[in-house]
Design a protein around this motif. Structure first.
Motif, PDB file in Angstrom:
ATOM      1  N   GLN A 131       0.841  -1.197   0.000  1.00 37.50           N
ATOM      2  CA  GLN A 131       0.000   0.000   0.000  1.00 37.50           C
ATOM      3  C   GLN A 131       0.874   1.244   0.000  1.00 37.50           C
ATOM      4  OE1 GLN A 131      -2.855  -2.053   3.049  1.00 37.50           O
ATOM      5  NE2 GLN A 131      -3.798  -0.085   2.538  1.00 37.50           N
ATOM      6  N   ASP A 132       0.568   2.155  -0.954  1.00 35.44           N
ATOM      7  CA  ASP A 132       1.149   3.484  -0.942  1.00 35.44           C
ATOM      8  C   ASP A 132       0.514   4.146   0.285  1.00 35.44           C
ATOM      9  OD1 ASP A 132       2.951   4.979  -2.535  1.00 35.44           O
ATOM     10  OD2 ASP A 132       1.322   6.133  -3.443  1.00 35.44           O
ATOM     11  N   TRP A 133       1.331   4.711   1.180  1.00 35.41           N
ATOM     12  CA  TRP A 133       0.808   5.046   2.518  1.00 35.41           C
ATOM     13  C   TRP A 133       1.460   6.352   2.977  1.00 35.41           C
ATOM     14  CZ3 TRP A 133      -3.229   2.843   4.708  1.00 35.41           C
ATOM     15  CH2 TRP A 133      -3.406   2.890   6.095  1.00 35.41           C
ATOM     16  N   HIS A 134       0.929   7.471   2.430  1.00 32.17           N
ATOM     17  CA  HIS A 134       1.616   8.756   2.601  1.00 32.17           C
ATOM     18  C   HIS A 134       1.064   9.580   3.767  1.00 32.17           C
ATOM     19  CE1 HIS A 134       3.521   8.013  -1.178  1.00 32.17           C
ATOM     20  NE2 HIS A 134       2.479   8.281  -1.947  1.00 32.17           N
ATOM     21  N   PRO A 135       1.979  10.261   4.495  1.00 27.65           N
ATOM     22  CA  PRO A 135       1.521  11.284   5.446  1.00 27.65           C
ATOM     23  C   PRO A 135       0.962  12.474   4.644  1.00 27.65           C
ATOM     24  CG  PRO A 135       3.923  11.266   5.329  1.00 27.65           C
ATOM     25  CD  PRO A 135       3.446  10.146   4.455  1.00 27.65           C
ATOM     26  N   ILE A 139       5.976  14.745   0.176  1.00 27.53           N
ATOM     27  CA  ILE A 139       6.727  15.472  -0.849  1.00 27.53           C
ATOM     28  C   ILE A 139       6.167  15.284  -2.263  1.00 27.53           C
ATOM     29  CG2 ILE A 139       8.404  13.582  -1.212  1.00 27.53           C
ATOM     30  CD1 ILE A 139      10.592  15.818  -1.315  1.00 27.53           C
ATOM     31  N   SER A 140       5.463  14.179  -2.516  1.00 30.63           N
ATOM     32  CA  SER A 140       5.006  13.903  -3.886  1.00 30.63           C
ATOM     33  C   SER A 140       3.716  14.641  -4.241  1.00 30.63           C
ATOM     34  CB  SER A 140       4.791  12.397  -4.081  1.00 30.63           C
ATOM     35  OG  SER A 140       3.630  11.958  -3.397  1.00 30.63           O
ATOM     36  N   PHE A 141       3.116  15.334  -3.277  1.00 35.58           N
ATOM     37  CA  PHE A 141       1.826  15.987  -3.554  1.00 35.58           C
ATOM     38  C   PHE A 141       2.033  17.391  -4.120  1.00 35.58           C
ATOM     39  CE2 PHE A 141      -0.352  13.553   0.224  1.00 35.58           C
ATOM     40  CZ  PHE A 141      -0.128  12.354  -0.437  1.00 35.58           C
ATOM     41  N   ASN A 182      -2.807  14.871  -4.349  1.00 31.71           N
ATOM     42  CA  ASN A 182      -2.885  14.173  -3.048  1.00 31.71           C
ATOM     43  C   ASN A 182      -3.432  12.778  -3.287  1.00 31.71           C
ATOM     44  OD1 ASN A 182      -2.224  16.440  -1.638  1.00 31.71           O
ATOM     45  ND2 ASN A 182      -4.300  16.890  -0.911  1.00 31.71           N
ATOM     46  N   HIS A 183      -2.807  11.776  -2.701  1.00 26.11           N
ATOM     47  CA  HIS A 183      -3.349  10.419  -2.880  1.00 26.11           C
ATOM     48  C   HIS A 183      -2.854   9.527  -1.748  1.00 26.11           C
ATOM     49  CE1 HIS A 183       0.658  10.200  -4.705  1.00 26.11           C
ATOM     50  NE2 HIS A 183       0.652   8.940  -4.351  1.00 26.11           N
ATOM     51  N   CYS A 184      -3.622   8.500  -1.483  1.00 28.99           N
ATOM     52  CA  CYS A 184      -3.243   7.458  -0.517  1.00 28.99           C
ATOM     53  C   CYS A 184      -2.739   8.040   0.801  1.00 28.99           C
ATOM     54  CB  CYS A 184      -2.224   6.514  -1.133  1.00 28.99           C
ATOM     55  SG  CYS A 184      -2.869   5.636  -2.561  1.00 28.99           S
ATOM     56  N   ILE A 214      10.464  11.768   1.317  1.00 32.15           N
ATOM     57  CA  ILE A 214      10.961  10.926   0.223  1.00 32.15           C
ATOM     58  C   ILE A 214       9.850  10.012  -0.311  1.00 32.15           C
ATOM     59  CG2 ILE A 214      11.855   9.050   1.685  1.00 32.15           C
ATOM     60  CD1 ILE A 214      14.408   9.370  -0.262  1.00 32.15           C
ATOM     61  N   ASP A 215       9.822   9.855  -1.642  1.00 34.96           N
ATOM     62  CA  ASP A 215       8.787   9.007  -2.239  1.00 34.96           C
ATOM     63  C   ASP A 215       9.330   7.590  -2.400  1.00 34.96           C
ATOM     64  OD1 ASP A 215       6.283   8.437  -3.176  1.00 34.96           O
ATOM     65  OD2 ASP A 215       6.434   9.624  -5.010  1.00 34.96           O
ATOM     66  N   SER A 216       8.434   6.652  -2.616  1.00 34.29           N
ATOM     67  CA  SER A 216       8.848   5.259  -2.737  1.00 34.29           C
ATOM     68  C   SER A 216       7.938   4.564  -3.733  1.00 34.29           C
ATOM     69  CB  SER A 216       8.764   4.601  -1.361  1.00 34.29           C
ATOM     70  OG  SER A 216       9.294   3.310  -1.411  1.00 34.29           O
TER      71      SER A 216
HETATM   72 ZN    ZN Z   1       2.307   7.793  -4.047  1.00 32.59          ZN
END
Ligand code: ZN
Ligand code: VGL
Length: 327
Positions: A131-135, A139-141, A182-184, A214-216
């Motif tokens: 699962q992509d699981w972002h706070p 940074i990716s938003f 914004n996602h996940c 950092i993105d993953s």
């Molecule tokens: Zn993502």
């Protein structure tokens, strides 16, 4: 039956396998589910013989045959297989980053019946769901771009940067980053696995992209390879030889995961119809990159034969032998 035919090779050649009898062995070993031999490039045959003929006397003697059996043939006949179901989450299917609105116009939910059917019918040794699981300050938003200093790679003024542009954040670490909606976001509906996706008993969940800075994309590593999830460790603990990858998106998280899997030494299989992606060009590039890494790309109806060891691909066999050389 297969084992007998190999025993014969070693018995009838008292001194061991010549190059000729090794070629015959390869023709019996590397076959499809109808026992039809695959074409094997001549350079591969030569390279393989030289690898297994460790003392270089042009014969694979009994001891070398034993080694080859334990380290190579055994796995080809009886692989240990894990399935990685990558990011089959609401946001990528019908939420804020629904891939049907992206360039390729593919439908994310179409992976679900394919993956469920695999889960129902294939004896994988282990199943992982990522699962992509972002706070929320990730940074990716695109919406978060002003939280950190960045420059545009196209030389745009920062105020003119658009959604889906790639920018360079100053860091540290300095990071190239594509800006997504914004996602996940952790614990929200968008981050949940789709409700129709089957979850099998004893499966494992892996969360990624959990650090703000950092993105993953890969389920193994972050995009700068600074930190790892525990996926590799778990696969090693289970003695997994073969990694099957499916999910969303083919050219992003699925692709990065599959490439890392190859580089970590797993025999890697992309389940083509169990994936949907973002961009046609990038999907093709991903497949070419996997090809160069000796992964294979198959339809889901081939997976049973691969997992049960009746379809035995030269690419995967060769890749495993080269890996052992690297050690
Ligand atoms: Zn993502
Ligand atoms: C993904 C874009 C951003 C993916 C994750 O799961 O493929 N794509 N974050």
């Amino acid at each position: 039956m297969i084992k007998q035919s190999f025993d014969n090779f070693s018995d009838t050649n008292a001194k061991g396998l010549t190059r000729k009898s090794f070629d015959n062995l390869l023709s019996a070993l590397l076959v499809n589910e109808d026992n039809k031999p695959y074409h094997i490039p001549i350079q591969w045959k030569t390279h393989l013989f030289n690898l297994f003929d460790t003392n270089g006397d042009d014969i694979i003697d009994n001891q070398e045959f034993q080694q080859m059996w334990n380290n190579w043939i055994h796995t080809i006949l009886e692989p240990t297989s894990a399935l990685i179901v990558v990011d089959v989450q609401n946001d990528f299917i019908s939420g804020s980053l629904a891939i049907n609105k992206c360039e390729a116009g593919q439908q994310g939910e179409e992976v679900i019946p394919v993956i469920n059917q695999l889960l129902d019918t294939i004896p994988f040794n282990k199943v992982f769901y990522s699962q992509d699981w972002h706070p929320s300050d990730h940074i990716s938003f695109y919406e978060n771009r002003t939280l950190r200093k960045f420059s545009s790679i196209e030389g745009k003024c920062p105020s003119n940067v658009n959604l889906y542009d790639t920018v360079v954040f100053e860091g540290p670490p300095q990071t190239r980053q594509k800006l997504w909606p914004n996602h996940c976001i952790q614990q929200t509906w968008g981050s949940l696995l789709h409700s129709q996706l089957k979850i099998v008993d004893n499966s494992v969940f892996i969360y990624k992209g959990t650090q703000s800075h950092i993105d993953s994309y890969s389920v193994f590593w972050d995009n700068q390879r600074l930190s790892q999830t525990n996926l590799d460790q778990q696969l090693q603990g289970l003695g997994v030889s073969d990694v099957y990858v499916c999910g969303i998106a083919t050219d992003i998280c699925v692709g990065y995961t599959a490439v890392d899997s190859c580089q970590l030494g797993y025999r890697t299989v992309l389940i083509d119809d169990g994936c949907r992606g973002v961009s046609d060009t990038a999907i093709n590039q991903t497949k070419q990159q996997l090809d160069r890494n000796l992964a294979v790309c198959v339809h889901s109806n081939q997976v049973y034969h691969l997992v049960t060891g009746s379809d035995r691909r030269p690419e995967l066999a060769y890749k495993m032998a080269i890996k052992q050389l690297d050690h």
